[in-house]
Design a protein around this motif. Sequence first.
Motif, short mmCIF file in Angstrom:
data_model
loop_
_atom_site.label_atom_id
_atom_site.label_comp_id
_atom_site.label_asym_id
_atom_site.label_seq_id
_atom_site.Cartn_x
_atom_site.Cartn_y
_atom_site.Cartn_z
N PHE A 168 46.81 1.20 -10.49
CA PHE A 168 45.53 0.55 -10.21
C PHE A 168 44.69 1.39 -9.25
O PHE A 168 43.48 1.58 -9.46
N LYS A 169 45.31 1.89 -8.19
CA LYS A 169 44.58 2.69 -7.21
C LYS A 169 44.02 3.96 -7.85
O LYS A 169 42.90 4.38 -7.53
N ARG A 170 44.80 4.55 -8.75
CA ARG A 170 44.32 5.76 -9.42
C ARG A 170 43.12 5.43 -10.31
O ARG A 170 42.14 6.18 -10.38
N GLY A 171 43.20 4.30 -11.01
CA GLY A 171 42.08 3.88 -11.84
C GLY A 171 40.84 3.60 -11.01
O GLY A 171 39.72 3.95 -11.40
N ALA A 172 41.03 2.98 -9.85
CA ALA A 172 39.89 2.63 -8.99
C ALA A 172 39.19 3.87 -8.45
O ALA A 172 37.96 3.95 -8.45
N ILE A 173 39.96 4.86 -8.01
CA ILE A 173 39.32 6.05 -7.45
C ILE A 173 38.64 6.86 -8.55
O ILE A 173 37.60 7.49 -8.32
N HIS A 174 39.19 6.81 -9.77
CA HIS A 174 38.51 7.50 -10.87
C HIS A 174 37.17 6.83 -11.17
O HIS A 174 36.18 7.51 -11.44
N CYS A 175 37.14 5.50 -11.12
CA CYS A 175 35.88 4.78 -11.34
C CYS A 175 34.84 5.19 -10.32
O CYS A 175 33.67 5.43 -10.66
N ARG A 176 35.24 5.26 -9.06
CA ARG A 176 34.30 5.69 -8.01
C ARG A 176 33.70 7.04 -8.36
O ARG A 176 32.48 7.23 -8.28
N ASN A 177 34.56 7.96 -8.73
CA ASN A 177 34.09 9.32 -8.99
C ASN A 177 33.34 9.46 -10.31
O ASN A 177 32.69 10.48 -10.55
N ALA A 178 33.45 8.44 -11.17
CA ALA A 178 32.74 8.45 -12.45
C ALA A 178 31.45 7.62 -12.39
O ALA A 178 30.87 7.29 -13.42
N ASP A 179 31.02 7.28 -11.18
CA ASP A 179 29.78 6.53 -10.96
C ASP A 179 29.85 5.13 -11.58
O ASP A 179 28.88 4.64 -12.14
N VAL A 180 31.02 4.51 -11.50
CA VAL A 180 31.19 3.12 -11.92
C VAL A 180 31.54 2.32 -10.67
O VAL A 180 32.49 2.67 -9.96
N ASP A 181 30.77 1.28 -10.39
CA ASP A 181 30.99 0.56 -9.13
C ASP A 181 31.64 -0.81 -9.30
O ASP A 181 31.84 -1.53 -8.33
N ASN A 186 50.10 -14.39 -15.13
CA ASN A 186 50.51 -13.00 -14.90
C ASN A 186 50.48 -12.72 -13.40
O ASN A 186 49.51 -12.21 -12.85
N GLN A 187 51.57 -13.08 -12.74
CA GLN A 187 51.62 -12.97 -11.29
C GLN A 187 51.53 -11.54 -10.79
O GLN A 187 51.04 -11.28 -9.69
N THR A 188 52.00 -10.59 -11.59
CA THR A 188 51.92 -9.18 -11.18
C THR A 188 50.47 -8.73 -11.07
O THR A 188 50.06 -8.13 -10.07
N MET A 189 49.67 -9.04 -12.10
CA MET A 189 48.26 -8.65 -12.07
C MET A 189 47.51 -9.42 -10.99
O MET A 189 46.64 -8.85 -10.31
N ILE A 190 47.83 -10.69 -10.82
CA ILE A 190 47.17 -11.48 -9.78
C ILE A 190 47.51 -10.91 -8.41
O ILE A 190 46.65 -10.83 -7.52
N HIS A 191 48.76 -10.48 -8.23
CA HIS A 191 49.17 -9.88 -6.96
C HIS A 191 48.39 -8.60 -6.69
O HIS A 191 47.91 -8.37 -5.57
N ILE A 192 48.26 -7.76 -7.72
CA ILE A 192 47.49 -6.51 -7.56
C ILE A 192 46.04 -6.83 -7.21
O ILE A 192 45.45 -6.19 -6.33
N ALA A 193 45.48 -7.83 -7.88
CA ALA A 193 44.08 -8.20 -7.63
C ALA A 193 43.89 -8.71 -6.20
O ALA A 193 42.93 -8.33 -5.52
N LYS A 194 44.80 -9.57 -5.75
CA LYS A 194 44.68 -10.10 -4.39
C LYS A 194 44.87 -9.00 -3.36
O LYS A 194 44.17 -8.97 -2.34
N LYS A 195 45.81 -8.11 -3.62
CA LYS A 195 46.07 -7.01 -2.69
C LYS A 195 44.86 -6.11 -2.55
O LYS A 195 44.61 -5.54 -1.48
N ALA A 196 44.09 -5.98 -3.63
CA ALA A 196 42.89 -5.13 -3.61
C ALA A 196 41.65 -5.92 -3.18
O ALA A 196 40.55 -5.38 -3.19
N HIS A 197 41.84 -7.19 -2.81
CA HIS A 197 40.73 -8.06 -2.37
C HIS A 197 39.68 -8.21 -3.47
O HIS A 197 38.47 -8.20 -3.21
N MET A 198 40.15 -8.38 -4.70
CA MET A 198 39.25 -8.58 -5.82
C MET A 198 38.78 -10.03 -5.87
O MET A 198 39.48 -10.94 -5.44
N GLU A 199 37.59 -10.23 -6.38
CA GLU A 199 37.07 -11.58 -6.60
C GLU A 199 37.69 -12.12 -7.89
O GLU A 199 37.60 -11.49 -8.95
#
Length: 237
Positions: free
Chosen positions: A142-155, A165-178
């Motif tokens: 997820f972190k790799r995907g996020a930094i690629h988005c930043r560098n590809a001008d996607v905000d 899907n507790q794994t995805m929810i955990h990743i989302a909460k950890k990243a402070h996603m809405e």
Amino acid sequence: MNATDLYPRKPGETGGLPPALTPAPAPKKKSTVFVKELSERDRYRILKHFLALKESDRLLRFGTYLPDEMITKYVEGIDFSRDKVFGVVNSHFKVVGVGHLAFAPREKLEHGVEATEKDRVAEFGVSVSDSARGKGVGSRLFKRGAIHCRNADVDTLYMHCLSSNQTMIHIAKKAHMEIHREYGEADAYLKLLPADAASMLKEAVQEQVATLDYTIKANKRAAVKWLESLPGMKSDD
């Protein structure tokens, strides 16, 4: 004077310090997770990864159970020139984690579309093999995907999954996603900072290190296969 003089053993005890004074075992050190951008040459390994997922894991990854035929069609349809696919390979050169970053028009967002003025957003999906779970593989993808988005001008980074899907929810909460939940499904959104020199350098270094790790494992696997082809030679790898 020694420890047994200060803390005499009770009948039946074999020795050693009392439990309260016994040093705790050293925590296990997690192995480093290298995330590499995958390409056309990895399509077959990606397919093997998805086909190895259990029914319940396929349900969580795709939101519905996909049979082998649909999995194959999905992998064959990945456009590496448009989307980005990141992967983690183990010591046996098998893909054990896949992060698929697909770009889409901003109108696809059902919630928070007003949060971006960019023409496109990115949707991220991740899957991790049983053997690689609990090692932070999903978070690193997820972190790799996020930094690629930043560098590809996607905000805006978007994830859609089942609420179970507790794994995805955990990743989302950890990243402070809405996170928005509705009818057993969840949508998560992350607002990304603009790219800067540090983010560009970070992604470049991560890719170089991951490529080196990938190459070493690929060469090792090739050497093992060559040895196995020799008469009387067999490897357990």
